[in-house]
Design a protein around this motif. Structure first.
Motif, mmCIF file in Angstrom:
data_model
loop_
_atom_site.group_PDB
_atom_site.id
_atom_site.type_symbol
_atom_site.label_atom_id
_atom_site.label_comp_id
_atom_site.label_asym_id
_atom_site.label_seq_id
_atom_site.Cartn_x
_atom_site.Cartn_y
_atom_site.Cartn_z
ATOM 1 N N PHE A 76 0.811 -1.229 0.000
ATOM 2 C CA PHE A 76 0.000 0.000 0.000
ATOM 3 C C PHE A 76 0.843 1.278 0.000
ATOM 4 N N CYS B 25 -0.636 4.201 -1.880
ATOM 5 C CA CYS B 25 -2.005 4.594 -1.540
ATOM 6 C C CYS B 25 -2.016 5.898 -0.749
ATOM 7 N N ASN C 209 -10.505 -4.999 0.033
ATOM 8 C CA ASN C 209 -9.633 -4.470 -1.005
ATOM 9 C C ASN C 209 -9.934 -5.240 -2.284
ATOM 10 N N LYS D 123 -12.677 2.593 -8.468
ATOM 11 C CA LYS D 123 -12.092 3.058 -7.207
ATOM 12 C C LYS D 123 -13.026 4.028 -6.486
ATOM 13 N N GLN E 165 -7.559 -1.486 -5.777
ATOM 14 C CA GLN E 165 -6.237 -1.258 -6.337
ATOM 15 C C GLN E 165 -6.155 -1.923 -7.707
#
Length: 609
Positions: A49, A52, A67, A92, A103
């Protein structure tokens, strides 16, 4: 439930008892290791991540929010896949709105058979399916995801994505389509211009203009080939949102369905109480439902390989006899080009998926005791999606066809069967798509004209060598020989011969796929010539009999003569080098036969069986 379909389903279950159990054990073991981020080291997770935002990092550390991994076949050279450019951002945002994270897990290659048709690149086409399956597995291998969404449309791409997703069968997975382009030049007119070009009656400019008017914008090609067959089969199996397969791209409804599919992927994870992994959805009944939908609509013959490989990915063993027997039990309900003049948009306007599902369910031709991404049963799939003041809702679909020339009632079908037959004889086994033929059955006994490269036929056609009743044999086109390319460049000249009054047919260990049309074509002949199939001993002038009524595919040469003949050596080196083909030598060497899915991914397992 139709008794014949119930019997076939049970036969598949019994045949696959050991392989299905091994598959379910595998995905259950994978499930017990999750949520997968929880087994990662701190360094692993930090890498996962690192890019992110702060909020997403916090959510992923908490292990309480889903996720969603996005696997996409986007590229902007394929008209069908160009709309996927904007999907990751839509997904997203939609997932974020319900408190989860998405993702982009990875991209997979996506080649266009329409571009490579008759070109060297076509020799890679079938093998690209297994590459896509492996690339999907790589994308999901990071153990970061609670569910996945798959973005793919066309020929080998959706089967490859399905195979890859099933290798991670413990993950809930939703397939998200992008929809067909609006209707352009009518398919019948496009076919007329192609044939006129083959006869030299129009030039390249006229041909290119016709093709450009037919394939004219973003979206899937509108004829009923493998791409649209993929979408229909996936929806029949319950892996799409209801009615989402054939909504045109670039519309508010299309975007709303994309967002809703992304949100649905968050509702099925093991973090909640509605855990629905793809490995449980794709069972024997779902596979039979997919086959019923394919055959009731005269879909692509490519699926006589793809669905076998997909089934094997889920632990099931199906074969061409299953296809043939299901075809015998299922009526042909649609006329979509090349089985008619309508396109996929006309099918949707006539009642589309909702009406097709309803008719098949009412006739007892679908298993309704299945699990889908929308819950139990297929009743939701008899509804159609609409936007009501910007809010997505589903309403009951039509109860009867709005155009019975395109979508027929189940009690008065276009044909009593699904139009796919298995042929068998001393030449081996083959499949033939009869739904587009001018007559219900085909019986031809004629001398062979043998070619070992599809490009050789053009010269023979132009010279008049083929102006006679004949069965054209094109061999050394199989999986292990050159990767089993499609042979659509043969269709226009053979169609011209047919229109001139000659009885012609094609016999090949290559493919014709979803656009198989009015010319009788015994395709996917197995064993292929390269592996010693009798095709390698056929000579010009040998009599061959092809009979769809009896199922015969016979070389009418006595056994002593055949035993005295030396097998023809394959001159195919020029098909194995250049355009990247040399890199696929290892894959070609291990590809199974056409009836085993022409697959490289289960070789060790098949040997154990």
């Amino acid at each position: 439930m139709n008794s014949q379909l119930a019997e076939i389903t049970q036969r598949i279950i019994e045949r696959s008892k050991d392989t299905r159990k091994a598959y379910l054990d595998k995905i259950e073991n994978a499930r017990r290791e999750g949520p997968h981020r929880g087994v990662l080291s701190c360094g692993n997770l930090a890498h996962g991540f690192a890019a992110c935002g702060t909020e997403d990092k916090s959510d992923l550390r908490s292990m309480t929010k889903a996720n969603v991994g996005i696997v996409s076949a986007y590229n902007d050279m394929l008209s069908a896949h160009q709309p996927y450019e904007t999907y990751p951002a839509l997904i997203k945002d939609a997932v974020k709105e319900v408190g989860s994270v998405a993702q982009f897990a990875g991209g997979v290659p996506a080649m266009c058979d329409g571009v490579t048709q008759g070109q060297k690149g076509m020799d890679l086409s079938l093998m690209s399916r297994d590459v896509i399956a492996m690339a999907s597995a790589v994308a999901l291998s990071h153990n970061m995801f609670d569910s996945a969404v798959m973005l793919g449309i066309c020929d080998k791409i959706v089967p490859g994505l399905l195979m890859g997703a099933l290798s991670f069968g413990h993950l809930p997975t939703v397939f998200i389509p992008a929809g067909p382009m609006p209707s352009g030049l009518p398919n019948k007119e496009k076919a007329r211009v192609r044939q006129a070009y083959a006869e030299g009656k129009v030039g390249r400019e006229e041909l290119l203009e016709a093709e450009s008017q037919s394939y004219h914008s973003a979206g899937t090609c509108t004829f009923y080939g493998t791409a649209n067959s993929n979408q229909l089969v996936v929806e029949m199996m319950g892996l799409h949102l209801p009615g989402s397969s054939f909504v045109n791209p670039g519309t508010p409804l299309r975007d709303a369905l994309t967002k809703a599919a992304a949100v649905q992927a968050t509702r099925l994870t093991d973090l909640g109480e509605n855990y629905t992994p793809i490995g449980h959805i794709v069972d024997a009944k779902a596979l039979v439902n997919g086959l019923v939908g394919l055959l009731a609509t005269g879909g692509s013959t490519n699926h006589t390989m793809h669905l076998i490989a997909v089934a094997r990915s889920a632990g099931y063993i199906i074969n061409w006899d299953d296809f043939s027997e299901i075809s015998n039990a299922v009526p042909l309900l649609t006329r979509i080009y090349p089985n008619g003049s309508a396109d996929i948009n006309h099918f949707t306007a006539a009642g589309g998926m909702a009406l097709l599902m309803k008719q098949l369910l009412d006739a007892g031709l679908l298993h309704n005791d299945v699990t889908t991404i929308c819950g139990k049963g297929l009743d939701n799939y008899t509804k159609e999606p609409f936007l009501n003041d910007g809010v997505l809702e589903w309403r009951d679909g039509p109860t009867e066809s709005l155009d019975k020339e395109v979508l027929a009632p189940v009690d008065t079908p276009f044909k009593p069967d699904g139009g796919l037959s298995v042929l068998q004889g001393n030449l081996g086994r083959a499949v033939i798509k009869t739904s587009a033929l001018r007559t219900p059955h085909c019986h031809i006994k004629a001398p062979a004209v043998v070619f070992e490269d599809q490009f050789e036929l053009d010269e023979a056609f132009k010279s008049g060598e083929l102006d006679k009743d004949c069965i054209v044999v094109v061999r050394f086109q199989g999986p292990s020989a050159i990767g089993m390319p499609e042979l659509h460049r043969l269709t226009p000249p053979l169609g011209v011969l047919q229109d001139r009054g000659f009885k012609v047919a094609l016999v090949t260990d290559g493919r014709m796929s979803g656009a198989s049309g009015k010319v009788p074509a015994a395709i996917h002949v197995t064993p292929e010539a390269f592996k010693g199939g009798l095709l390698c001993k056929v000579e010009n002038g040998d009599m061959i009999e092809l009979d769809t009524k009896t199922g015969a595919l016979t070389l009418l040469v006595d056994e002593d003569t055949l035993n005295a003949r030396e097998p023809r050596a394959a001159d195919i080196g020029h098909h194995q080098i250049g355009m990247g083909r040399e890199m696929f030598a290892g894959m070609r060497a291990v590809l199974t036969g056409a009836e085993e899915g022409a697959c490289s991914l289960f070789v060790e397992q098949e040997q154990k069986l």
